[in-house]
Design a protein around this motif. Sequence first.
Motif, short mmCIF file in Angstrom:
data_model
loop_
_atom_site.label_atom_id
_atom_site.label_comp_id
_atom_site.label_asym_id
_atom_site.label_seq_id
_atom_site.Cartn_x
_atom_site.Cartn_y
_atom_site.Cartn_z
N GLY A 160 0.79 -1.22 0.00
CA GLY A 160 0.00 0.00 0.00
C GLY A 160 0.83 1.27 0.00
O GLY A 160 0.37 2.32 -0.42
N THR A 161 2.06 1.20 0.47
CA THR A 161 2.92 2.39 0.52
C THR A 161 3.96 2.40 -0.59
O THR A 161 4.80 3.28 -0.64
N GLY A 162 3.91 1.41 -1.47
CA GLY A 162 4.86 1.34 -2.58
C GLY A 162 5.70 0.08 -2.51
O GLY A 162 5.61 -0.71 -1.58
N PRO A 163 6.55 -0.12 -3.52
CA PRO A 163 7.35 -1.35 -3.57
C PRO A 163 8.51 -1.34 -2.58
O PRO A 163 9.08 -0.29 -2.29
N ILE A 164 8.83 -2.54 -2.06
CA ILE A 164 10.01 -2.77 -1.23
C ILE A 164 10.71 -4.00 -1.77
O ILE A 164 10.08 -4.88 -2.38
N LEU A 165 12.01 -4.08 -1.55
CA LEU A 165 12.81 -5.22 -2.00
C LEU A 165 13.20 -6.02 -0.78
O LEU A 165 13.84 -5.50 0.14
N ILE A 166 12.82 -7.29 -0.77
CA ILE A 166 13.04 -8.16 0.38
C ILE A 166 13.93 -9.34 -0.01
O ILE A 166 13.76 -9.93 -1.08
N LEU A 167 14.83 -9.71 0.91
CA LEU A 167 15.59 -10.95 0.81
C LEU A 167 15.08 -11.87 1.90
O LEU A 167 14.83 -11.44 3.02
N TYR A 227 13.75 0.03 0.77
CA TYR A 227 12.36 0.45 1.02
C TYR A 227 12.03 1.76 0.32
O TYR A 227 10.95 2.32 0.52
N ASP A 228 12.95 2.27 -0.49
CA ASP A 228 12.70 3.47 -1.29
C ASP A 228 11.94 3.04 -2.54
O ASP A 228 12.53 2.56 -3.51
N GLY A 229 10.62 3.16 -2.49
CA GLY A 229 9.76 2.66 -3.56
C GLY A 229 10.15 3.12 -4.95
O GLY A 229 10.16 2.34 -5.90
N HIS A 230 10.49 4.38 -5.10
CA HIS A 230 10.89 4.93 -6.40
C HIS A 230 12.14 4.22 -6.89
O HIS A 230 12.23 3.80 -8.04
N HIS A 231 13.11 4.05 -6.00
CA HIS A 231 14.36 3.39 -6.36
C HIS A 231 14.13 1.93 -6.74
O HIS A 231 14.66 1.45 -7.75
N VAL A 232 13.35 1.22 -5.94
CA VAL A 232 13.05 -0.19 -6.23
C VAL A 232 12.35 -0.32 -7.58
O VAL A 232 12.73 -1.14 -8.42
#
Length: 105
Positions: free
Chosen positions: A9-16, A75-80
């Motif tokens: 809901g707050t944008g994309p995050i990259l998880i390992l 967790y920077d949605g724009h960057h991800v």
Amino acid sequence: MKAGVFFTGTGPILILTTYGELNDPMLVNKLEQKGIRKFIAYEIPEALVKDKYGLQFNIIMGDLKQTDDLRVLDYDGHHVFYNFSLAELGAPVYHEKEDTVLKVI
């Protein structure tokens, strides 16, 4: 090791994660505990993530336990979102907890 982009809901995050699947019930439970009860996730090849994140990837991997764990790499949605081509994303995994859907009466 799995890497995934999770659209929340707050944008994309990259998880390992060391979980075998991006919709593993234990992973979903951990995400729910962090307030993420609805998401669309796409697996990304670990080598691609390592190539794009370099030292940051290695630092996070050094902190990641080898069993049942997860780390947020970005967790920077724009960057991800702009760091990966849509063609690089795997098949979507959907998760939605029933009580997250808002209903108009």
